[in-house]
Write a protein that holds these residues in place. Sequence first.
Motif, short mmCIF file in Angstrom:
data_model
loop_
_atom_site.label_atom_id
_atom_site.label_comp_id
_atom_site.label_asym_id
_atom_site.label_seq_id
_atom_site.Cartn_x
_atom_site.Cartn_y
_atom_site.Cartn_z
N ALA A 166 -22.91 -1.55 13.99
CA ALA A 166 -21.44 -1.73 13.97
C ALA A 166 -20.81 -1.19 15.26
O ALA A 166 -19.87 -1.79 15.80
CB ALA A 166 -20.86 -1.00 12.75
N CYS A 169 -21.33 -3.70 17.81
CA CYS A 169 -20.47 -4.86 17.52
C CYS A 169 -19.11 -4.70 18.19
O CYS A 169 -18.61 -5.61 18.84
CB CYS A 169 -20.33 -5.01 16.00
N HIS A 174 -17.64 -8.03 19.92
CA HIS A 174 -17.90 -9.08 18.91
C HIS A 174 -17.14 -8.82 17.62
O HIS A 174 -17.52 -9.35 16.57
CB HIS A 174 -19.40 -9.15 18.60
N ALA A 175 -16.10 -8.00 17.69
CA ALA A 175 -15.42 -7.59 16.45
C ALA A 175 -13.99 -8.12 16.39
O ALA A 175 -13.14 -7.55 15.70
CB ALA A 175 -15.43 -6.07 16.34
N GLU A 178 -13.45 -11.83 11.60
CA GLU A 178 -14.43 -11.57 10.55
C GLU A 178 -15.73 -12.35 10.72
O GLU A 178 -16.83 -11.79 10.58
CB GLU A 178 -13.80 -11.87 9.18
N ILE A 181 -17.90 -10.85 13.33
CA ILE A 181 -18.52 -9.59 12.86
C ILE A 181 -19.70 -9.91 11.95
O ILE A 181 -20.79 -9.36 12.11
CB ILE A 181 -17.49 -8.72 12.10
N VAL A 199 -17.38 -4.78 6.92
CA VAL A 199 -16.54 -5.57 7.84
C VAL A 199 -15.19 -4.88 8.04
O VAL A 199 -14.70 -4.75 9.17
CB VAL A 199 -16.35 -7.01 7.30
N ILE A 202 -15.50 -1.95 10.40
CA ILE A 202 -15.62 -2.37 11.80
C ILE A 202 -14.26 -2.81 12.33
O ILE A 202 -13.86 -2.46 13.45
CB ILE A 202 -16.67 -3.51 11.92
N GLN A 203 -13.53 -3.53 11.50
CA GLN A 203 -12.19 -3.98 11.93
C GLN A 203 -11.27 -2.79 12.18
O GLN A 203 -10.45 -2.79 13.10
CB GLN A 203 -11.59 -4.92 10.87
N GLN A 206 -12.20 -1.30 15.51
CA GLN A 206 -11.80 -2.21 16.59
C GLN A 206 -10.29 -2.14 16.81
O GLN A 206 -9.82 -2.07 17.94
CB GLN A 206 -12.24 -3.63 16.23
#
Length: 212
Positions: A166, A169, A174-175, A178, A181, A199, A202-203, A206
Amino acid sequence: MEEKNNKKKIKELELKGDRRDFLKKSSLLTAFSFTAPLVSKAAKSDFDERLAALIETQKVTLQINGKSHQLAIEPRVTLLDLLREKLHLTGTKKGCDQGQCGACTVHVDGERVLSCLSLAVMQQGKEITTIEGLAKGKQLHPMQEAFIEQDGFQCGYCTPGQIMSAICCVREGHATHEEEIREFMSGNICRCGAYPNIVKAIQQVQAAGKTV
Ligand code: FES
Ligand code: FES
Protein backbone atom coordinates in the motif's frame (compact mmCIF):
# COMPACT_ATOMS: atom_id res chain seq x y z
CA MET A 1 27.30 -58.27 -7.12
CA GLU A 2 26.97 -54.93 -8.92
CA GLU A 3 24.23 -53.94 -6.43
CA LYS A 4 26.57 -54.75 -3.55
CA ASN A 5 29.37 -52.65 -5.07
CA ASN A 6 27.07 -49.69 -5.57
CA LYS A 7 25.86 -49.89 -1.98
CA LYS A 8 29.46 -49.74 -0.89
CA LYS A 9 30.01 -46.67 -3.08
CA ILE A 10 26.97 -44.91 -1.56
CA LYS A 11 28.37 -45.56 1.87
CA GLU A 12 31.64 -44.00 0.78
CA LEU A 13 29.71 -40.83 -0.05
CA GLU A 14 29.05 -40.23 3.63
CA LEU A 15 28.85 -36.47 3.94
CA LYS A 16 31.94 -35.73 5.93
CA GLY A 17 34.85 -33.72 4.69
CA ASP A 18 35.78 -30.48 2.97
CA ARG A 19 34.56 -28.86 -0.25
CA ARG A 20 37.09 -30.64 -2.43
CA ASP A 21 35.85 -33.88 -0.96
CA PHE A 22 32.27 -32.82 -1.70
CA LEU A 23 33.07 -32.04 -5.34
CA LYS A 24 34.84 -35.36 -5.68
CA LYS A 25 31.82 -37.11 -4.28
CA SER A 26 29.47 -35.20 -6.58
CA SER A 27 31.52 -36.34 -9.57
CA LEU A 28 31.31 -39.87 -8.31
CA LEU A 29 27.56 -39.53 -8.19
CA THR A 30 27.37 -38.74 -11.87
CA ALA A 31 30.12 -41.15 -12.76
CA PHE A 32 28.41 -44.23 -11.34
CA SER A 33 25.25 -45.60 -12.81
CA PHE A 34 23.30 -46.42 -9.68
CA THR A 35 20.32 -48.67 -9.93
CA ALA A 36 16.89 -47.07 -9.39
CA PRO A 37 16.34 -48.60 -5.91
CA LEU A 38 19.62 -47.16 -4.70
CA VAL A 39 18.87 -43.70 -6.05
CA SER A 40 15.48 -43.77 -4.39
CA LYS A 41 17.06 -44.93 -1.13
CA ALA A 42 19.50 -42.01 -1.27
CA ALA A 43 16.63 -39.57 -1.89
CA LYS A 44 14.66 -40.96 1.06
CA SER A 45 17.55 -40.41 3.42
CA ASP A 46 17.64 -36.63 2.64
CA PHE A 47 20.71 -37.15 0.54
CA ASP A 48 20.09 -33.95 -1.47
CA GLU A 49 19.66 -31.92 1.69
CA ARG A 50 22.84 -33.25 3.15
CA LEU A 51 24.72 -32.53 -0.06
CA ALA A 52 23.34 -29.00 -0.17
CA ALA A 53 24.35 -28.43 3.44
CA LEU A 54 27.93 -28.88 2.35
CA ILE A 55 27.81 -25.82 0.10
CA GLU A 56 29.97 -23.14 1.62
CA THR A 57 28.27 -20.21 3.28
CA GLN A 58 28.84 -16.76 1.87
CA LYS A 59 29.57 -13.62 3.87
CA VAL A 60 27.24 -10.69 3.23
CA THR A 61 26.44 -7.38 4.90
CA LEU A 62 22.77 -6.48 4.72
CA GLN A 63 21.12 -3.20 5.70
CA ILE A 64 17.79 -4.03 7.27
CA ASN A 65 15.59 -1.40 8.89
CA GLY A 66 18.55 0.97 9.13
CA LYS A 67 20.76 -1.57 10.86
CA SER A 68 23.77 -3.33 9.40
CA HIS A 69 23.90 -7.14 9.71
CA GLN A 70 27.03 -9.12 8.94
CA LEU A 71 25.97 -12.63 8.10
CA ALA A 72 27.29 -15.91 6.74
CA ILE A 73 24.49 -17.50 4.74
CA GLU A 74 23.93 -20.31 2.30
CA PRO A 75 23.48 -18.95 -1.24
CA ARG A 76 20.12 -20.71 -1.63
CA VAL A 77 18.45 -19.02 1.39
CA THR A 78 15.59 -16.70 0.50
CA LEU A 79 15.30 -13.23 1.95
CA LEU A 80 12.04 -14.31 3.61
CA ASP A 81 13.63 -17.24 5.42
CA LEU A 82 16.61 -15.14 6.44
CA LEU A 83 14.33 -12.47 7.93
CA ARG A 84 12.12 -14.90 9.77
CA GLU A 85 14.41 -17.78 10.74
CA LYS A 86 17.75 -16.08 11.29
CA LEU A 87 16.91 -12.51 12.26
CA HIS A 88 13.56 -13.29 13.93
CA LEU A 89 11.82 -10.48 12.05
CA THR A 90 8.60 -12.45 11.90
CA GLY A 91 6.37 -9.52 10.92
CA THR A 92 6.99 -10.52 7.30
CA LYS A 93 4.66 -13.47 6.75
CA LYS A 94 5.07 -16.68 4.81
CA GLY A 95 1.88 -17.50 2.96
CA CYS A 96 2.31 -19.47 -0.26
CA ASP A 97 6.14 -19.28 -0.38
CA GLN A 98 5.92 -19.16 -4.19
CA GLY A 99 5.12 -15.61 -5.21
CA GLN A 100 1.34 -15.91 -5.30
CA CYS A 101 -0.04 -14.18 -2.20
CA GLY A 102 2.02 -11.08 -1.32
CA ALA A 103 2.21 -11.91 2.40
CA CYS A 104 6.00 -11.71 2.29
CA THR A 105 6.23 -8.23 0.69
CA VAL A 106 9.09 -6.02 1.87
CA HIS A 107 10.79 -2.93 0.43
CA VAL A 108 14.18 -3.18 -1.24
CA ASP A 109 15.59 0.24 -2.12
CA GLY A 110 12.10 1.63 -1.63
CA GLU A 111 10.37 -0.75 -4.03
CA ARG A 112 8.09 -3.65 -3.14
CA VAL A 113 9.66 -7.06 -3.46
CA LEU A 114 8.38 -10.58 -2.76
CA SER A 115 10.94 -11.81 -0.27
CA CYS A 116 10.01 -15.47 -0.87
CA LEU A 117 11.27 -15.12 -4.44
CA SER A 118 14.43 -13.17 -3.57
CA LEU A 119 17.74 -14.70 -2.60
CA ALA A 120 19.24 -13.09 0.48
CA VAL A 121 22.76 -13.03 -1.00
CA MET A 122 21.53 -10.79 -3.83
CA GLN A 123 20.59 -8.00 -1.41
CA GLN A 124 24.11 -6.85 -0.52
CA GLY A 125 24.37 -3.06 -0.69
CA LYS A 126 20.60 -2.55 -0.81
CA GLU A 127 18.34 -1.00 1.80
CA ILE A 128 15.76 -3.48 3.05
CA THR A 129 12.73 -2.37 5.03
CA THR A 130 10.31 -4.73 6.72
CA ILE A 131 7.10 -3.97 8.57
CA GLU A 132 9.17 -3.70 11.77
CA GLY A 133 11.10 -0.80 10.24
CA LEU A 134 8.14 1.46 9.42
CA ALA A 135 7.30 3.02 12.77
CA LYS A 136 9.52 5.71 14.25
CA GLY A 137 9.64 4.72 17.89
CA LYS A 138 6.05 4.80 19.10
CA GLN A 139 4.94 6.86 16.10
CA LEU A 140 3.26 4.56 13.59
CA HIS A 141 3.71 5.04 9.85
CA PRO A 142 0.72 6.90 8.30
CA MET A 143 -0.29 3.72 6.44
CA GLN A 144 -0.31 1.71 9.68
CA GLU A 145 -2.50 4.40 11.28
CA ALA A 146 -4.85 4.42 8.29
CA PHE A 147 -5.25 0.62 8.41
CA ILE A 148 -6.27 0.90 12.06
CA GLU A 149 -8.62 3.85 11.47
CA GLN A 150 -10.26 2.22 8.43
CA ASP A 151 -10.44 -1.25 9.98
CA GLY A 152 -8.31 -2.63 7.14
CA PHE A 153 -7.66 -6.04 8.65
CA GLN A 154 -9.40 -8.95 10.31
CA CYS A 155 -7.10 -11.85 11.21
CA GLY A 156 -4.13 -9.66 10.29
CA TYR A 157 -2.06 -12.35 8.58
CA CYS A 158 -1.90 -10.54 5.25
CA THR A 159 -1.68 -7.07 6.82
CA PRO A 160 2.12 -6.54 6.90
CA GLY A 161 2.38 -7.41 3.20
CA GLN A 162 -0.69 -5.29 2.40
CA ILE A 163 0.79 -2.28 4.20
CA MET A 164 4.17 -2.61 2.46
CA SER A 165 2.46 -2.76 -0.94
CA ALA A 166 0.00 0.00 0.00
CA ILE A 167 2.87 2.38 0.75
CA CYS A 168 4.34 1.72 -2.71
CA CYS A 169 0.87 2.18 -4.23
CA VAL A 170 0.79 5.75 -2.90
CA ARG A 171 4.52 6.39 -3.37
CA GLU A 172 4.42 5.37 -7.04
CA GLY A 173 1.28 7.38 -7.81
CA HIS A 174 -1.14 4.49 -8.34
CA ALA A 175 -3.65 5.57 -5.70
CA THR A 176 -5.63 8.22 -7.55
CA HIS A 177 -8.77 6.12 -7.96
CA GLU A 178 -10.24 2.88 -6.67
CA GLU A 179 -9.76 0.72 -9.78
CA GLU A 180 -6.11 1.74 -9.95
CA ILE A 181 -5.60 0.84 -6.30
CA ARG A 182 -7.29 -2.53 -6.73
CA GLU A 183 -5.16 -3.28 -9.78
CA PHE A 184 -1.90 -2.32 -8.05
CA MET A 185 -2.82 -4.28 -4.90
CA SER A 186 -4.05 -7.36 -6.77
CA GLY A 187 -0.92 -9.35 -5.88
CA ASN A 188 -1.78 -9.13 -2.18
CA ILE A 189 -4.37 -11.74 -1.27
CA CYS A 190 -6.58 -11.40 1.81
CA ARG A 191 -8.49 -14.52 2.72
CA CYS A 192 -10.63 -12.53 5.16
CA GLY A 193 -11.80 -10.23 2.38
CA ALA A 194 -10.72 -6.95 3.98
CA TYR A 195 -10.27 -5.38 0.53
CA PRO A 196 -12.84 -2.53 0.73
CA ASN A 197 -11.31 -1.14 3.92
CA ILE A 198 -7.76 -1.61 2.64
CA VAL A 199 -8.72 0.55 -0.35
CA LYS A 200 -10.18 3.17 2.03
CA ALA A 201 -6.97 3.19 4.08
CA ILE A 202 -4.89 3.77 0.95
CA GLN A 203 -7.22 6.55 -0.20
CA GLN A 204 -6.93 8.17 3.25
CA VAL A 205 -3.14 8.28 3.05
CA GLN A 206 -3.17 9.47 -0.53
CA ALA A 207 -5.64 12.26 0.32
CA ALA A 208 -3.53 13.38 3.29
CA GLY A 209 -0.66 14.05 0.86
CA LYS A 210 2.00 12.99 3.35
CA THR A 211 5.37 11.67 2.23
CA VAL A 212 5.36 7.92 2.63
S1 FES B 1 4.76 -15.92 0.64
FE1 FES B 1 5.72 -14.75 -0.89
S2 FES B 1 4.12 -14.34 -2.28
FE2 FES B 1 3.21 -15.72 -0.87
S1 FES C 1 -6.96 -9.88 7.27
FE1 FES C 1 -6.98 -12.05 7.36
S2 FES C 1 -5.96 -12.63 5.57
FE2 FES C 1 -6.20 -10.52 5.34
